[in-house]
Design a protein around this motif. Structure first.
Motif, PDB file in Angstrom:
ATOM      1  N   CYS A 165       2.291   6.100  -2.931  1.00 22.06           N
ATOM      2  CA  CYS A 165       3.276   6.984  -3.569  1.00 22.06           C
ATOM      3  C   CYS A 165       2.928   7.214  -5.037  1.00 22.06           C
ATOM      4  O   CYS A 165       2.975   8.335  -5.525  1.00 22.06           O
ATOM      5  CB  CYS A 165       4.678   6.371  -3.507  1.00 22.06           C
TER       6      CYS A 165
ATOM      7  N   SER B 296      -4.892   8.390  -5.397  1.00 22.68           N
ATOM      8  CA  SER B 296      -6.343   8.349  -5.612  1.00 22.68           C
ATOM      9  C   SER B 296      -6.802   6.930  -5.944  1.00 22.68           C
ATOM     10  O   SER B 296      -7.920   6.531  -5.593  1.00 22.68           O
ATOM     11  CB  SER B 296      -6.774   9.336  -6.687  1.00 22.68           C
ATOM     12  N   PHE B 297      -5.939   6.146  -6.610  1.00 17.42           N
ATOM     13  CA  PHE B 297      -6.310   4.753  -6.870  1.00 17.42           C
ATOM     14  C   PHE B 297      -6.415   3.978  -5.556  1.00 17.42           C
ATOM     15  O   PHE B 297      -7.377   3.242  -5.322  1.00 17.42           O
ATOM     16  CB  PHE B 297      -5.285   4.075  -7.792  1.00 17.42           C
ATOM     17  N   LEU B 298      -5.411   4.176  -4.679  1.00 18.25           N
ATOM     18  CA  LEU B 298      -5.441   3.466  -3.385  1.00 18.25           C
ATOM     19  C   LEU B 298      -6.712   3.852  -2.621  1.00 18.25           C
ATOM     20  O   LEU B 298      -7.362   3.004  -2.010  1.00 18.25           O
ATOM     21  CB  LEU B 298      -4.191   3.799  -2.566  1.00 18.25           C
ATOM     22  N   ARG B 299      -7.065   5.167  -2.689  1.00 19.04           N
ATOM     23  CA  ARG B 299      -8.253   5.629  -1.981  1.00 19.04           C
ATOM     24  C   ARG B 299      -9.517   4.955  -2.535  1.00 19.04           C
ATOM     25  O   ARG B 299     -10.459   4.695  -1.806  1.00 19.04           O
ATOM     26  CB  ARG B 299      -8.368   7.157  -2.141  1.00 19.04           C
ATOM     27  N   SER B 300      -9.493   4.636  -3.847  1.00 19.46           N
ATOM     28  CA  SER B 300     -10.689   4.050  -4.445  1.00 19.46           C
ATOM     29  C   SER B 300     -10.824   2.559  -4.129  1.00 19.46           C
ATOM     30  O   SER B 300     -11.901   1.999  -4.242  1.00 19.46           O
ATOM     31  CB  SER B 300     -10.692   4.269  -5.965  1.00 19.46           C
ATOM     32  N   VAL B 301      -9.725   1.902  -3.735  1.00 13.35           N
ATOM     33  CA  VAL B 301      -9.823   0.454  -3.465  1.00 13.35           C
ATOM     34  C   VAL B 301      -9.646   0.108  -1.987  1.00 13.35           C
ATOM     35  O   VAL B 301      -9.898  -1.026  -1.587  1.00 13.35           O
ATOM     36  CB  VAL B 301      -8.784  -0.359  -4.289  1.00 13.35           C
ATOM     37  N   SER B 302      -9.190   1.068  -1.180  1.00 11.00           N
ATOM     38  CA  SER B 302      -8.916   0.739   0.220  1.00 11.00           C
ATOM     39  C   SER B 302      -8.863   2.022   1.047  1.00 11.00           C
ATOM     40  O   SER B 302      -8.611   3.101   0.522  1.00 11.00           O
ATOM     41  CB  SER B 302      -7.562   0.021   0.288  1.00 11.00           C
TER      42      SER B 302
ATOM     43  N   MET C 150       1.645   1.987  -3.547  1.00 10.99           N
ATOM     44  CA  MET C 150       0.437   2.487  -4.218  1.00 10.99           C
ATOM     45  C   MET C 150       0.137   3.921  -3.798  1.00 10.99           C
ATOM     46  O   MET C 150      -0.266   4.751  -4.617  1.00 10.99           O
ATOM     47  CB  MET C 150      -0.756   1.573  -3.906  1.00 10.99           C
TER      48      MET C 150
ATOM     49  N   PRO D 273       0.805  -1.228   0.000  1.00  8.50           N
ATOM     50  CA  PRO D 273       0.000   0.000   0.000  1.00  8.50           C
ATOM     51  C   PRO D 273       0.838   1.278   0.000  1.00  8.50           C
ATOM     52  O   PRO D 273       0.399   2.303  -0.530  1.00  8.50           O
ATOM     53  CB  PRO D 273      -0.840  -0.112   1.287  1.00  8.50           C
TER      54      PRO D 273
ATOM     55  N   ASP E 217       0.023   6.355  -6.918  1.00  6.46           N
ATOM     56  CA  ASP E 217      -1.321   6.746  -7.330  1.00  6.46           C
ATOM     57  C   ASP E 217      -2.233   6.763  -6.110  1.00  6.46           C
ATOM     58  O   ASP E 217      -3.045   5.860  -5.904  1.00  6.46           O
ATOM     59  CB  ASP E 217      -1.821   5.727  -8.372  1.00  6.46           C
TER      60      ASP E 217
END
Lengths: 247, 289
Positions: free
Chosen positions: B166, B170-176, B164, B161, B168
């Motif tokens: 570092c 916003s991608f990490l926020r969208s999946v976790s 992730m 994580p 992206d």
């Protein structure tokens, strides 16, 4: 198609009490393919942010029906392209829902990553770092990552911005394929020609809903002119919304 | 001859072998942590935190005298409090993280110097600021190794994580929802590494063993794994060479280690194959399409 996958009830989204888009009440049907259009500053990206769960509504509720898995592709500006990560590893992030923080990539997972890269025309790019990709190639890689997310609801924020015609056509083909697979897709776009040709449903925004429904009805001259007129400047001294006070 | 110059100092003098063990442990943790700091464009964060741990170390000193264990635990507590407060202020207000951190670390530094001056001398302050690796005792060495091991385990647990977050966020926020906690845990690991190093190198120089090898690695590797490997190797080499230089030329050991790490950086800046200055100056033919 069946029932709504997303229901918005009087939703207002914004930052620091200032609404970017307000009082939205609408439904998105499961399996639909919808475009979100509107002038700059209309609140399109903010809406997608809110739908993805990254931004809490200032008021109202967003209901997601069933156990819908969601994938959100924001504008690429959010991505740090100087980070030294390979294209393979970037795409493999799409398997987070299966692997979580500790899961190990199985041979099947690896094959899936290779297949996704091949589907977007990036075979042979696996070991390249993402800073070596062009804008179009990076967008293809992000679409490959979306494929691996295997989501029921896909939110795309200007996915065709700054890509060449060939890439644009390939990405539209992928969107059509996902739609044919029964996924629900919502895409923010500026190109009205593409919207008219590809998207059966459209939401026209101008900080509030101007029109929502079949694309040909929504994109009438009257609605587009109204949307242009409705865009207002950000007002630092704005009063509390009258609708909020009434409710 | 070679044995006398390179091996004997570590085998024949216990304080040198303890110093070597401490430096190796420190380099193993500092390499990966420093690499992530650099890649997150937070290279100066370590410097700010090195100042922020001072009041904790000073309180440890007030309570228990020159006890490395007490000063380490105090420093750790102070660093974590500053990180937590800065993080909370960033999330609760419009303030950017660097600005809120600057506010807290400056208050912390002033507090630290005041506390040291209440009971102590300039010599004590210098000791806290610049450390003394040759004075590591068994307890301090074990504590240092324990803390760096914990840092490595912590980093391994949040590695995916963190990458992730570092690349992206916003991608990490969208999946976790892991993004916020991962960021805070990472900052805590930075503090732990700094405090581990402060006994050996002092609060000011401990940031050197973290950042110099990391920015050196940028000139040699293109992928994250390679960068972490080069940074760790460079930190280890600087530690060994620095200790030997300090032994043979009678120089203070902490600055000697950091100066050697600095030389590695300057050499890499000149000759590194990934963006080094010499390669940029030399005319080169382009490759085939």
């Amino acid at each position: 198609m069946s029932g709504p996958i997303l229901t918005l009830k009087d939703v207002t989204l914004g930052y620091d009490r200032h609404p970017a888009v307000h009082h939205l009440t609408l439904q998105i049907t499961r399996g639909s393919l919808s475009a979100v259009v509107g002038p700059n500053g209309a609140g399109k990206s903010t809406l997608l942010k809110g739908l993805s769960g990254a931004l809490e509504p200032l008021s109202g509720t967003i209901l997601t029906k069933g156990a819908a898995r969601m994938a959100w592709l924001p504008q690429t500006a959010a991505l740090d392209r100087s980070f030294p990560i390979s294209v393979f590893d970037l795409v493999a992030m799409g398997l987070w829902h299966r692997l979580g923080p500790f899961g190990r990539l199985s041979p099947t997972d690896r094959t899936q990553v290779h297949d996704a890269l091949s589907a977007v025309g990036l075979s042979g790019f696996e070991r390249r770092t993402i800073d070596a990709l062009s804008g179009g190639q990076l967008q293809r890689a992000l679409f490959a990552r979306l494929m691996l997310q295997d989501a029921d609801l896909i939110l795309l924020d200007e996915p065709l911005a700054a890509v060449d015609t060939k890439t644009s056509a390939d990405l539209i083909d992928l969107i059509r394929t996902w739609h044919a697979q029964g996924r629900t897709i919502i895409v923010v776009l500026h190109d009205m020609q593409i919207v008219r040709n590809i998207f059966p449903q459209t939401l026209l925004l101008a900080r509030e809903c101007v029109a929502h429904g079949p694309t040909e009805d929504v994109l009438s001259e009257h609605n587009l002119a109204r949307a242009r007129d409705m865009i207002e400047a950000f007002d630092e001294a704005a009063h509390v919304c009258a609708q909020e006070l009434v409710s | 001859m070679i044995y006398d110059a390179l091996i004997a100092p570590f085998t024949e003098f216990e304080f040198m072998s303890r110093a070597l063990i401490g430096c190796i442990a420190l380099s193993l943790a500092a390499g990966p942590v420093g690499t992530f700091l650099m890649l997150r464009r937070m290279s100066l964060f370590g410097d700010a935190m090195a100042h922020a741990i001072l009041p904790g170390a000073a309180i440890g000193y007030l309570v228990a005298g020159l006890s490395l264990t007490a000063m380490t635990l105090g420093g750790l507590a102070a660093g974590l409090v500053v990180v937590l407060l800065a993080g909370l202020v960033t999330r609760a207000t419009q303030m950017r993280e660097d600005a809120s951190l600057a506010g807290f670390y400056l208050i912390s530094l002033a507090l630290g110097v005041t506390i040291v001056s209440l009971k102590g001398s300039n010599v004590d302050l210098l000791r806290v600021l610049f450390g003394s690796i040759l004075a590591l005792d068994d307890a301090a060495t074990i504590l240092l190794c324990g803390m760096t091991s914990m840092t490595l385990i912590g980093l391994a647990l949040i590695f995916r994580p963190l990458v992730m977050e570092c690349v992206d966020p916003s991608f990490l926020r969208s999946v976790s929802r892991a993004g916020g906690p991962v960021h805070l845990v990472f900052l805590a690991l930075v503090v732990t590494t700094l405090v581990s190093g402060f006994n050996a190198l002092g609060t000011l120089l401990s940031v050197g063993i973290m950042m110099l090898p990391a920015i050196t690695a940028r000139f040699w590797a293109t992928e994250l794994t390679g960068m972490i490997f080069v940074a760790t190797l460079s930190g280890l080499a600087a530690s060994v060479v620095g200790l030997l230089v300090s032994w043979h030329f009678g120089l203070p050991s902490g600055p000697a280690i950091i100066l050697v790490a600095g030389c590695f950086y300057l050499l890499s800046l000149a000759f590194g194959p990934r963006g080094g200055l010499i390669l940029k100056i030399l005319p080169q033919h382009h490759l085939e399409a």
